[in-house]
Write an enzyme that holds these catalytic residues in place. Structure first.
Site, PDB file in Angstrom:
ATOM      1  N   TYR A 252      11.080  -0.144  36.289  1.00 36.60           N
ATOM      2  CA  TYR A 252      10.386   1.152  35.854  1.00 36.60           C
ATOM      3  C   TYR A 252      11.653   2.041  35.717  1.00 36.60           C
ATOM      4  CZ  TYR A 252       8.181   5.555  36.234  1.00 36.60           C
ATOM      5  OH  TYR A 252       7.335   6.946  35.916  1.00 36.60           O
TER       6      TYR A 252
ATOM      7  N   ASN B   7       3.259  10.297  26.162  1.00 39.65           N
ATOM      8  CA  ASN B   7       3.253  10.142  27.828  1.00 39.65           C
ATOM      9  C   ASN B   7       2.777   9.060  28.516  1.00 39.65           C
ATOM     10  OD1 ASN B   7       2.489  11.945  30.569  1.00 39.65           O
ATOM     11  ND2 ASN B   7       0.737  11.122  29.764  1.00 39.65           N
TER      12      ASN B   7
ATOM     13  N   SER C  18      11.269  10.416  33.680  1.00 36.00           N
ATOM     14  CA  SER C  18      11.272  10.602  34.999  1.00 36.00           C
ATOM     15  C   SER C  18      12.358  10.851  35.726  1.00 36.00           C
ATOM     16  CB  SER C  18      10.385   9.236  35.340  1.00 36.00           C
ATOM     17  OG  SER C  18      10.475   9.102  36.903  1.00 36.00           O
TER      18      SER C  18
ATOM     19  N   VAL D 100      -1.026   1.576  23.028  1.00 36.72           N
ATOM     20  CA  VAL D 100       0.569   1.996  22.586  1.00 36.72           C
ATOM     21  C   VAL D 100       1.228   0.761  22.580  1.00 36.72           C
ATOM     22  CG1 VAL D 100       0.506   4.391  23.102  1.00 36.72           C
ATOM     23  CG2 VAL D 100       1.655   2.625  24.792  1.00 36.72           C
TER      24      VAL D 100
ATOM     25  N   LYS E  89      12.780   3.824  32.249  1.00 32.26           N
ATOM     26  CA  LYS E  89      12.881   5.416  31.774  1.00 32.26           C
ATOM     27  C   LYS E  89      14.213   5.802  31.698  1.00 32.26           C
ATOM     28  CE  LYS E  89       8.340   6.618  32.517  1.00 32.26           C
ATOM     29  NZ  LYS E  89       7.754   7.173  31.682  1.00 32.26           N
TER      30      LYS E  89
ATOM     31  N   THR F 189       7.618  13.002  41.870  1.00 33.89           N
ATOM     32  CA  THR F 189       6.582  12.306  42.210  1.00 33.89           C
ATOM     33  C   THR F 189       5.341  13.476  42.135  1.00 33.89           C
ATOM     34  OG1 THR F 189       7.764  11.137  43.779  1.00 33.89           O
ATOM     35  CG2 THR F 189       5.313  11.092  43.986  1.00 33.89           C
TER      36      THR F 189
HETATM   37  P1  NAD Z   1      -1.941   8.224  34.762  1.00 32.33           P
HETATM   38  O1  NAD Z   1      -2.041   6.723  35.328  1.00 32.33           O
HETATM   39  O2  NAD Z   1      -2.766   9.208  35.757  1.00 32.33           O
HETATM   40  O3  NAD Z   1      -2.231   8.334  33.473  1.00 32.33           O
HETATM   41  C1  NAD Z   1      -1.724   7.620  32.564  1.00 32.33           C
HETATM   42  C2  NAD Z   1      -2.549   7.405  31.224  1.00 32.33           C
HETATM   43  O4  NAD Z   1      -1.864   6.637  30.200  1.00 32.33           O
HETATM   44  C3  NAD Z   1      -3.875   6.867  31.552  1.00 32.33           C
HETATM   45  O5  NAD Z   1      -5.034   7.661  31.220  1.00 32.33           O
HETATM   46  C4  NAD Z   1      -3.660   5.415  30.997  1.00 32.33           C
HETATM   47  O6  NAD Z   1      -5.084   4.765  30.614  1.00 32.33           O
HETATM   48  C5  NAD Z   1      -2.847   5.562  29.843  1.00 32.33           C
HETATM   49  N1  NAD Z   1      -2.113   4.294  29.506  1.00 32.33           N
HETATM   50  C6  NAD Z   1      -1.319   3.445  30.136  1.00 32.33           C
HETATM   51  N2  NAD Z   1      -1.408   2.635  29.403  1.00 32.33           N
HETATM   52  C7  NAD Z   1      -1.416   2.756  28.107  1.00 32.33           C
HETATM   53  C8  NAD Z   1      -1.251   2.048  27.106  1.00 32.33           C
HETATM   54  N3  NAD Z   1      -0.902   0.932  26.813  1.00 32.33           N
HETATM   55  N4  NAD Z   1      -1.669   2.683  25.914  1.00 32.33           N
HETATM   56  C9  NAD Z   1      -2.420   3.966  25.941  1.00 32.33           C
HETATM   57  N5  NAD Z   1      -2.571   4.652  26.988  1.00 32.33           N
HETATM   58  C10 NAD Z   1      -2.044   3.927  28.312  1.00 32.33           C
HETATM   59  O7  NAD Z   1      -0.443   8.423  35.238  1.00 32.33           O
HETATM   60  P2  NAD Z   1       0.484   9.749  35.534  1.00 32.33           P
HETATM   61  O8  NAD Z   1       1.020   9.683  36.605  1.00 32.33           O
HETATM   62  O9  NAD Z   1      -0.173  10.903  34.648  1.00 32.33           O
HETATM   63  O10 NAD Z   1       1.668   9.309  34.244  1.00 32.33           O
HETATM   64  C11 NAD Z   1       1.841   9.758  32.907  1.00 32.33           C
HETATM   65  C12 NAD Z   1       3.181   9.685  32.448  1.00 32.33           C
HETATM   66  O11 NAD Z   1       4.172  10.310  33.426  1.00 32.33           O
HETATM   67  C13 NAD Z   1       4.015   8.268  32.756  1.00 32.33           C
HETATM   68  O12 NAD Z   1       4.812   7.998  31.338  1.00 32.33           O
HETATM   69  C14 NAD Z   1       4.672   8.123  34.006  1.00 32.33           C
HETATM   70  O13 NAD Z   1       5.807   7.265  33.792  1.00 32.33           O
HETATM   71  C15 NAD Z   1       5.077   9.530  34.151  1.00 32.33           C
HETATM   72  N6  NAD Z   1       5.717   9.976  35.253  1.00 32.33           N
HETATM   73  C16 NAD Z   1       4.726  10.288  36.531  1.00 32.33           C
HETATM   74  C17 NAD Z   1       5.287  10.391  37.744  1.00 32.33           C
HETATM   75  C18 NAD Z   1       4.155  10.509  38.951  1.00 32.33           C
HETATM   76  O14 NAD Z   1       4.781  10.784  39.818  1.00 32.33           O
HETATM   77  N7  NAD Z   1       2.768  10.444  38.636  1.00 32.33           N
HETATM   78  C19 NAD Z   1       6.324  10.941  37.733  1.00 32.33           C
HETATM   79  C20 NAD Z   1       7.236  10.633  36.759  1.00 32.33           C
HETATM   80  C21 NAD Z   1       6.972  10.394  35.712  1.00 32.33           C
END
Ligand code: NAD
Length: 251
Positions: free
Chosen positions: A145, A80, A132, A54, A149, A177
């Site tokens: 971060y 996402n 987030s 992306v 967000k 989280t």
């Molecule tokens: P994750 O690392 O398990 O999954 C993220 C996915 O995004 C991975 O498959 C990765 O390959 C893909 N990705 C990363 N950079 C990319 C790029 N440049 N182009 C295309 N794909 C890309 O993470 P997650 O915890 O499922 O997080 C997903 C979203 O949720 C994120 O935006 C994160 O900020 C948000 N989020 C996560 C949490 C948490 O606690 N896990 C909390 C709040 C928000």
């Protein structure tokens, strides 16, 4: 439930964690789903995997075109994909600021820009951005971060205003989280992973990490025609972390 039958969806970052849970739930509910991710080797039918960064506008345009070809159009875009950063405002070099903002904020701009012509042609167009708790609560060691967000939250509202009259709804979810591979990696790198997990559990009023499936359920609701009058909103999926003020247990 087959309420999304006939709808076509793209989920960025859909090969892992919240994105994968969302893609699977959309498919389970009857939608046709394409996943855009850096690595789609493990993405299996019924999901269509399309490799794209992306952070690269050319790749995003090609991937969205490929997805709409495979799906026969587009109704739902789940923005996402995202990456983390740890540190105070003093800690991250400019290059890291540019990179994280480029992926977390501009990544959503690129996919949305490429998807808009297709969404305008849909009778049930919806965009859901993964934001987030960091957008609305001050968390330690998350300056960059959180800034990314916070921008996603404001972008969601602006997009909702710009596109409501084109029949495109735009909302976001604010997870606390979440127990995903991302958080697993953070825990693995902690000096005491068990103590770190306990601290993260305790930070959320309901006493545990949020599951990826719980966030997916919120995203799919916002994306579905059941939410046809909901746009420009933020849905917290955080065990009460954003809004509740509890007294210590036992008091
Ligand atoms: P994750 O690392 O398990 O999954 C993220 C996915 O995004 C991975 O498959 C990765 O390959 C893909 N990705 C990363 N950079 C990319 C790029 N440049 N182009 C295309 N794909 C890309 O993470 P997650 O915890 O499922 O997080 C997903 C979203 O949720 C994120 O935006 C994160 O900020 C948000 N989020 C996560 C949490 C948490 O606690 N896990 C909390 C709040 C928000």
């Amino acid at each position: 439930m087959n309420d999304l039958k006939g709808l076509r969806a793209v989920v960025t970052g859909g090969a892992s964690g919240i994105g994968l849970a969302t893609a699977c739930l959309l498919a389970q509910r009857g939608a046709r789903v394409a996943v855009l991710d850096l690595d789609v080797d493990a993405v299996a039918p019924p999901l269509a995997g399309i490799r794209a960064d992306v952070g690269d506008d050319v790749q995003v345009r090609a991937a969205v075109a490929a997805a709409t070809d495979v799906l026969g159009g587009l109704d739902i875009l789940v923005n996402n994909a995202g990456i983390g950063a740890v540190g105070t405002v003093a800690d991250n070099p400019d290059e890291q600021w540019r990179h994280v903002l480029d992926i977390n904020v501009l990544g959503m701009v690129r996919t949305t820009r490429a998807a808009l012509p297709h969404l305008r042609a849909s009778a049930h167009a919806a965009i859901v951005n993964t934001c987030s708790i960091a957008a609305t609560a001050g968390l330690p060691q998350r300056a960059l971060y959180s800034a990314s967000k916070g921008a996603v939250l404001s972008l969601t509202m602006a997009m909702a205003a710009d596109h409501v009259r084109q029949g495109i709804r735009v909302n976001c979810v604010n997870p606390g989280t979440v127990d995903t591979p991302w958080v697993g990696r953070l825990l693995d790198s902690a000096a005491d992973p068990q103590a770190e997990r306990a601290a993260l559990n305790a930070r959320q009023p309901h006493g545990r990490l949020v599951s990826a499936q719980e966030v997916a359920a919120a995203i799919v609701y916002l994306a579905s025609p059941a939410a046809a009058s909901t746009t420009g909103t933020v849905l917290a999926v955080d065990g009460g972390m954003a809004g509740l003020r509890l007294r210590p247990a036992g008091n």
